[in-house]
Structures are given as C-alpha cells and as structure tokens.
Motif scaffolding. Structure first.
Motif, mmCIF file in Angstrom:
data_model
loop_
_atom_site.group_PDB
_atom_site.id
_atom_site.type_symbol
_atom_site.label_atom_id
_atom_site.label_comp_id
_atom_site.label_asym_id
_atom_site.label_seq_id
_atom_site.Cartn_x
_atom_site.Cartn_y
_atom_site.Cartn_z
ATOM 1 N N LEU A 112 -24.976 -16.537 -18.835
ATOM 2 C CA LEU A 112 -24.198 -16.480 -17.606
ATOM 3 C C LEU A 112 -23.955 -17.913 -17.145
ATOM 4 C CD1 LEU A 112 -25.971 -13.568 -15.687
ATOM 5 C CD2 LEU A 112 -23.835 -13.487 -16.954
ATOM 6 N N PRO A 113 -22.713 -18.342 -17.061
ATOM 7 C CA PRO A 113 -22.434 -19.722 -16.671
ATOM 8 C C PRO A 113 -22.943 -20.007 -15.258
ATOM 9 C CG PRO A 113 -20.425 -18.406 -16.659
ATOM 10 C CD PRO A 113 -21.478 -17.565 -17.289
ATOM 11 N N PRO A 114 -23.400 -21.209 -15.004
ATOM 12 C CA PRO A 114 -23.973 -21.546 -13.688
ATOM 13 C C PRO A 114 -22.903 -21.736 -12.625
ATOM 14 C CG PRO A 114 -23.962 -23.480 -15.103
ATOM 15 C CD PRO A 114 -23.470 -22.332 -15.957
ATOM 16 N N LEU A 115 -22.306 -20.631 -12.209
ATOM 17 C CA LEU A 115 -21.232 -20.667 -11.222
ATOM 18 C C LEU A 115 -21.733 -20.180 -9.870
ATOM 19 C CD1 LEU A 115 -18.367 -19.020 -13.324
ATOM 20 C CD2 LEU A 115 -18.705 -21.463 -12.908
ATOM 21 N N PRO A 116 -21.151 -20.646 -8.782
ATOM 22 C CA PRO A 116 -21.474 -20.065 -7.474
ATOM 23 C C PRO A 116 -21.192 -18.569 -7.470
ATOM 24 C CG PRO A 116 -20.184 -22.082 -7.211
ATOM 25 C CD PRO A 116 -20.167 -21.753 -8.678
ATOM 26 N N GLY A 117 -22.142 -17.800 -6.961
ATOM 27 C CA GLY A 117 -21.978 -16.358 -6.881
ATOM 28 C C GLY A 117 -22.398 -15.595 -8.112
ATOM 29 N N ASP A 119 -25.210 -14.844 -9.107
ATOM 30 C CA ASP A 119 -26.359 -13.969 -8.860
ATOM 31 C C ASP A 119 -26.032 -12.807 -7.919
ATOM 32 O OD1 ASP A 119 -25.938 -15.585 -6.683
ATOM 33 O OD2 ASP A 119 -28.049 -16.090 -6.359
ATOM 34 N N ARG A 120 -24.746 -12.582 -7.679
ATOM 35 C CA ARG A 120 -24.372 -11.457 -6.828
ATOM 36 C C ARG A 120 -24.737 -10.122 -7.470
ATOM 37 N NH1 ARG A 120 -21.087 -11.957 -2.485
ATOM 38 N NH2 ARG A 120 -20.332 -14.056 -1.995
ATOM 39 N N GLU A 121 -24.934 -9.131 -6.639
ATOM 40 C CA GLU A 121 -25.379 -7.816 -7.096
ATOM 41 C C GLU A 121 -24.359 -7.130 -7.989
ATOM 42 O OE1 GLU A 121 -25.407 -3.468 -6.898
ATOM 43 O OE2 GLU A 121 -24.040 -4.771 -5.765
ATOM 44 N N ASN A 122 -23.096 -7.486 -7.836
ATOM 45 C CA ASN A 122 -22.045 -6.833 -8.619
ATOM 46 C C ASN A 122 -21.656 -7.602 -9.874
ATOM 47 O OD1 ASN A 122 -20.821 -8.953 -7.181
ATOM 48 N ND2 ASN A 122 -18.832 -7.943 -7.209
ATOM 49 N N VAL A 123 -22.463 -8.584 -10.256
ATOM 50 C CA VAL A 123 -22.211 -9.371 -11.468
ATOM 51 C C VAL A 123 -23.081 -8.833 -12.600
ATOM 52 C CG1 VAL A 123 -22.390 -11.643 -12.538
ATOM 53 C CG2 VAL A 123 -21.499 -11.428 -10.208
ATOM 54 N N PHE A 124 -22.461 -8.606 -13.758
ATOM 55 C CA PHE A 124 -23.144 -7.991 -14.891
ATOM 56 C C PHE A 124 -22.931 -8.793 -16.174
ATOM 57 C CE2 PHE A 124 -22.846 -4.505 -12.003
ATOM 58 C CZ PHE A 124 -23.830 -3.605 -12.340
ATOM 59 N N ALA A 125 -23.788 -8.517 -17.126
ATOM 60 C CA ALA A 125 -23.549 -8.793 -18.545
ATOM 61 C C ALA A 125 -24.031 -7.540 -19.264
ATOM 62 C CB ALA A 125 -24.311 -10.014 -19.023
ATOM 63 N N CYS A 210 -14.191 -20.220 -11.549
ATOM 64 C CA CYS A 210 -15.014 -21.237 -10.893
ATOM 65 C C CYS A 210 -15.989 -20.654 -9.878
ATOM 66 C CB CYS A 210 -14.141 -22.307 -10.237
ATOM 67 S SG CYS A 210 -13.036 -21.714 -8.960
ATOM 68 N N GLU A 211 -15.820 -19.376 -9.497
ATOM 69 C CA GLU A 211 -16.740 -18.794 -8.525
ATOM 70 C C GLU A 211 -16.564 -17.281 -8.473
ATOM 71 O OE1 GLU A 211 -17.896 -19.195 -3.737
ATOM 72 O OE2 GLU A 211 -16.347 -20.478 -4.634
ATOM 73 N N VAL A 212 -17.671 -16.582 -8.162
ATOM 74 C CA VAL A 212 -17.603 -15.162 -7.842
ATOM 75 C C VAL A 212 -17.817 -15.030 -6.347
ATOM 76 C CG1 VAL A 212 -18.534 -12.856 -8.235
ATOM 77 C CG2 VAL A 212 -18.483 -14.500 -10.111
ATOM 78 N N THR A 213 -16.818 -14.534 -5.644
ATOM 79 C CA THR A 213 -16.882 -14.413 -4.196
ATOM 80 C C THR A 213 -17.049 -12.963 -3.790
ATOM 81 O OG1 THR A 213 -14.505 -14.091 -3.856
ATOM 82 C CG2 THR A 213 -15.278 -16.370 -4.103
ATOM 83 N N GLU A 214 -17.129 -12.742 -2.503
ATOM 84 C CA GLU A 214 -17.238 -11.366 -2.002
ATOM 85 C C GLU A 214 -15.995 -10.563 -2.335
ATOM 86 O OE1 GLU A 214 -18.104 -9.039 2.248
ATOM 87 O OE2 GLU A 214 -18.243 -11.227 2.111
ATOM 88 N N GLN A 215 -14.843 -11.259 -2.428
ATOM 89 C CA GLN A 215 -13.594 -10.574 -2.726
ATOM 90 C C GLN A 215 -13.381 -10.338 -4.222
ATOM 91 O OE1 GLN A 215 -13.738 -13.329 -0.585
ATOM 92 N NE2 GLN A 215 -13.877 -11.863 1.115
ATOM 93 N N GLY A 216 -13.929 -11.215 -5.058
ATOM 94 C CA GLY A 216 -13.727 -11.080 -6.495
ATOM 95 C C GLY A 216 -13.960 -12.384 -7.223
ATOM 96 N N VAL A 217 -13.126 -12.666 -8.223
ATOM 97 C CA VAL A 217 -13.288 -13.859 -9.056
ATOM 98 C C VAL A 217 -12.264 -14.907 -8.631
ATOM 99 C CG1 VAL A 217 -13.189 -14.764 -11.404
ATOM 100 C CG2 VAL A 217 -14.135 -12.488 -10.992
ATOM 101 N N LEU A 218 -12.762 -16.075 -8.292
ATOM 102 C CA LEU A 218 -11.894 -17.185 -7.915
ATOM 103 C C LEU A 218 -11.630 -18.049 -9.143
ATOM 104 C CD1 LEU A 218 -10.453 -19.007 -5.830
ATOM 105 C CD2 LEU A 218 -12.674 -20.130 -5.448
#
Length: 329
Positions: A112-117, A119-125, A210-218
């Motif tokens: 998992l690349p070291p991106l902001p977000g 570790d969000r609950e909705n992020v998977f591999a 570059c980031e996983v936000t509350e809205q989605g993928v930035l």
C-alpha cells in the motif's frame, strides 16, 4: 526429524507435500498466520461475486488430507521471532518450537503506497481470505462506487468480479496504457477501446493517485473520483516479519538453487524469497520452489530450475494468452 514450515499459502503446502513424499517418518508442522487452511490465492477475485457454496473450491486440499498425510496444521500462528543458535522459532510472540529443518514460506503482503488517507476504513487490498470477507461485507452493506488503483492483471480481474455485483467501477492506471510490460501498444489500445464500451466501468490511464479523502480518490490532476470503497492493486512485497537478522536479505530472502538461505538448515521459498536476483511473484513459481525446499529439508538434494511462466487473462470481454497476444471475445 522435525520440519517446521512457517506460512500458510501454496508454498507452505507444496513444501510439506514434498517433504512427506521424501520422508514418510519425519514430523511436519505447518504454522499458518491465516484463519483457514492453505488455499489458491489467485482464486480470490473470482469469489467476490460467488455464492458461499462455491467457497470450498478455493482450498488446495480438504481438511482430512492433512490428517491422512500426518501433517499437522496450526492456524492463526504467525512467525514473530527466531533463535537460530537454539534452532527455535517463535509464533505469536510466546509459542516456542524446536526445528531440525525450517522452511520459511511466509509469502508476500500487499503493498500500500504511503499516501494520506491510506489507513481509512474503506481502503482495501485483496491479498488474503480475510480481505475477501471484508470486501464482500462492504458490497452486502450497499457500497456502490468502487475505485481500483492499479490496472495490472489483478486490477482487471478485480474490476471484472466487481462488475458482476452490479456496482460502478473506476480503474486507475498510472501508465498511459494498460499492461505496458505485457502486451504490444496495438493490443493495449484495442483493450482500452473495448473497455470503454463496458457498462458501469470507467478506465482512466495516466492517473496518479495522491490521496484518499472522505469523498474518494484525489488525483494529482486535482480530479476527485467519488468512491465508497478504494482497492489498491499495486503489487506485493515479501513478508519478512519475524525472520532472524542473521538471514541475508535483499528485496527478499536470498536463496540458492536448493532454496537454502544463509543459515544452516533453514530454507525459504515462494513470494518471500529471492533467487538469482529475482523475487518470486507467481503461483506456479512458488509451487516449484516449494517442492525443492521440501525435498531438501527432508534430506534429498534437489536443484531448482526456473521455467517460463505463463500468464493468462480472460476478463471484461477479452482474452490474453501467455505470449501476450490479446483477442477480443
């Protein structure tokens, strides 16, 4: 003789099988960090939309196989340490086991690349059976918008499986085209054109996350991809947790053609190992390496001979053969 195998994937299974065939009398114990018996990891994407009755097909062998072949299987047992001088391994921080021969078949872990977000609950591999169960739960709870980061073979398989669940899928590929290392520019273009016609599916190439936000993928472009669930299909790395610092490691555990590592009586095989400068990452290669490790741990002298690995893909309206040629269904 006591043969301890740390790991619970196909490498652990094949090593145990080879050792038992070579030595009917040795004691073989598999310590698996997983919660279920060894299974076919490549089958995980296909179970996203499957019925629970189909889940039994994932197992390499039924439970009674291990008892019939006098192979002890201990689940939820993760390698956490080693004492090579005492020929001991430690599982779960406190369970100490002696070995005469040790096979490290701990496999790989999702990168998992070291991106902001991240570790969000909705992020998977999708790397383990438990990942599969969590993902199926998200679908059952009503998640509708899925974004897959990584357009390799696994990413395409994930997209194909998710679309069967009647959800919307966006596939993000960092490169300017799909499967750049595997197929010709012409075939890649044909695939991308075909995918543009798939319902509920969107492919975006040249997309840098570059980031996983509350809205989605930035994306670096500033675009936000609305997402209920984000799945990273960005490769794997060797699982090296718990191994002795005395073991020589580069990208993986360095082994010779007999799958021996730098410590006596210790072998490594599969996704955690590095042979001739290369880290294993394919199911068939892991099986071949494990057979050599198991044979040699049981007292034989077997050499690993690399073979050409085939790659096949049959998803989303096209097929790709092992020579990289793509045909449209």
């Amino acid at each position: 003789m006591d043969i301890i195998i740390a790991g619970g994937g196909v490498s652990a299974f094949e090593a145990a099988l080879a050792a038992r065939k070579s030595s009917p009398d040795c004691n073989i114990v598999i310590h698996s960090a997983e919660s279920i018996p060894p299974y076919r990891r490549p089958a995980l994407p296909g179970l996203i939309a499957a019925s629970e009755e189909e889940f039994s097909k994932i197992f390499i062998r039924k439970d009674d196989f291990y008892q019939a072949n006098n192979i002890q299987l201990i689940l939820n047992s993760r390698l956490t340490g080693m004492d090579p001088a005492r020929k001991e391994v430690i599982f779960n921080g406190n369970q100490i086991c002696h070995y005469d021969k040790l096979i490290l078949a701990t496999g790989g872990k999702a990168f998992l690349p070291p991106l902001p977000g991240i570790d969000r609950e909705n992020v998977f591999a999708l790397r383990t059976y438990d990942d599969l169960i969590r993902l199926r739960k998200k679908i059952a709870e009503g998640a509708e918008k899925f974004t897959i980061v990584g357009g390799g073979i696994l990413g395409l398989e994930l997209a194909d499986a998710l679309l069967k669940c009647n959800v919307a899928v966006t596939l993000l590929e960092r490169s300017e085209r799909l499967l750049k290392k595997d197929v010709s520019p012409e075939d890649s273009q044909m695939m991308m054109e075909k995918l543009q016609t798939v319902e509920n599916f969107k492919l975006i190439c040249g997309a840098s996350t570059c980031e996983v936000t509350e809205q989605g993928v930035l994306l670096e472009s500033g675009e936000v991809i609305p997402s209920d669930v984000v799945i990273f299909s960005t490769g794997s790395r060797p699982e090296l947790s718990g191994i002795s610092p005395e073991i020589k490691v580069d990208r993986g555990i360095i082994v010779n053609s007999r799958m021996e590592c730098s410590l006596p009586d210790v072998f490594a095989c599969g996704d955690n190992s590095q042979y001739d400068g290369n880290v294993c990452g394919l199911y068939t290669t892991s099986r071949a390496m494990a057979a050599v490790a198991g044979n040699n741990a049981a007292g034989n002298l077997t050499e690993y001979i690399p073979k050409h690995n085939s790659i096949t893909l049959n998803v989303l309206g096209f097929k790709m053969s092992s020579d990289g040629k793509v045909t449209v269904k």
